[in-house]
Design a protein around this motif. Sequence first.
Motif, short mmCIF file in Angstrom:
data_model
loop_
_atom_site.label_atom_id
_atom_site.label_comp_id
_atom_site.label_asym_id
_atom_site.label_seq_id
_atom_site.Cartn_x
_atom_site.Cartn_y
_atom_site.Cartn_z
N SER A 13 0.99 -1.30 -0.10
CA SER A 13 -0.08 0.09 -0.11
C SER A 13 0.90 1.42 -0.05
CB SER A 13 -1.05 0.13 1.30
OG SER A 13 -0.20 0.15 2.25
N GLY A 14 0.31 2.22 -0.53
CA GLY A 14 1.21 3.49 -0.48
C GLY A 14 2.13 3.63 -1.84
N ASN A 15 1.98 2.68 -2.67
CA ASN A 15 3.17 2.73 -3.80
C ASN A 15 2.33 3.45 -5.05
OD1 ASN A 15 4.75 2.28 -5.79
ND2 ASN A 15 4.78 -0.12 -5.79
N HIS A 16 2.89 4.58 -5.37
CA HIS A 16 2.13 5.47 -6.53
C HIS A 16 3.59 5.63 -7.68
CE1 HIS A 16 -0.80 7.19 -3.92
NE2 HIS A 16 0.13 7.10 -3.07
N TRP A 94 10.78 -0.96 2.21
CA TRP A 94 10.79 -0.24 0.95
C TRP A 94 12.23 -0.16 0.74
CZ3 TRP A 94 6.59 0.61 -1.47
CH2 TRP A 94 5.38 0.76 -0.59
N GLU A 153 10.20 4.25 5.81
CA GLU A 153 8.65 4.77 5.57
C GLU A 153 8.70 6.22 5.66
OE1 GLU A 153 4.61 4.21 5.23
OE2 GLU A 153 6.24 3.20 4.70
N GLU A 154 9.58 6.91 6.53
CA GLU A 154 9.64 8.30 6.59
C GLU A 154 10.26 8.98 5.19
OE1 GLU A 154 11.00 6.42 9.27
OE2 GLU A 154 9.07 6.59 10.41
N TRP A 155 11.08 8.36 4.71
CA TRP A 155 11.84 8.83 3.31
C TRP A 155 10.75 8.47 2.40
CZ3 TRP A 155 12.43 6.59 -1.60
CH2 TRP A 155 13.41 6.92 -2.21
N MET A 156 9.83 7.65 2.53
CA MET A 156 8.93 7.60 1.39
C MET A 156 7.89 8.59 1.33
SD MET A 156 8.99 4.91 -0.54
CE MET A 156 7.39 4.48 -1.02
N LYS A 157 7.62 9.12 2.51
CA LYS A 157 6.66 10.06 2.91
C LYS A 157 7.10 11.61 2.77
CE LYS A 157 3.58 7.16 5.39
NZ LYS A 157 2.69 6.72 6.49
N GLN A 158 8.44 11.64 2.64
CA GLN A 158 8.94 13.03 2.56
C GLN A 158 8.49 13.91 1.24
OE1 GLN A 158 13.38 11.57 3.35
NE2 GLN A 158 13.53 13.90 2.95
N ASN A 159 8.21 15.26 1.59
CA ASN A 159 7.91 16.12 0.47
C ASN A 159 9.02 16.93 -0.04
OD1 ASN A 159 5.18 15.58 0.58
ND2 ASN A 159 4.78 17.01 2.19
#
Length: 160
Positions: A13-16, A94, A153-159
């Motif tokens: 989940s969360g894979n764009h 990830w 997971e934090e790296w995946m959500k960074q802006n």
Amino acid sequence: MASTPEYFQDKLSGNHCFGCGTENDHGLHIKSYWMAENKAACHFVPQSFHTAAPTHFLNGGVIATIIDCHCICTAIAYAYQQQGREIGKGTPLWYATGALSLRYKRPVNINSRILLEATVSGYNEKQAKVDCLLKVDDTVCVEATVEAIAVSEEWMKQNT
């Protein structure tokens, strides 16, 4: 009747991602599954708009994308396997591309059914090395190696 394989991407989940993300409506939506303990397969059928300059060949960037995504998803699935967990269960695992090396041996006809075979050839908790062959009718067209780096997971959500 053969059963449908369990696809790695369907469990994340969360894979764009454009190549492998189930959550990207405009993506390629590749699907990877285990052939053996450390070897995964992916079938891909190009669309007519995936062409190179000569319209009868598949674009090299699309080739690189499907190989990269298949190898990264294989590294992720292998990491879950090494932890004795089902893909997507518990704390997410990830990986991102640290290096991608391709050797284009022959062009790929746009009307081909492609088979990708990725084998994990090195692994520790921080990185995985995955070797991949792109085949058409048992003929190797591209050889590749991906160095997959574990990311949080934090790296995946960074802006930024």
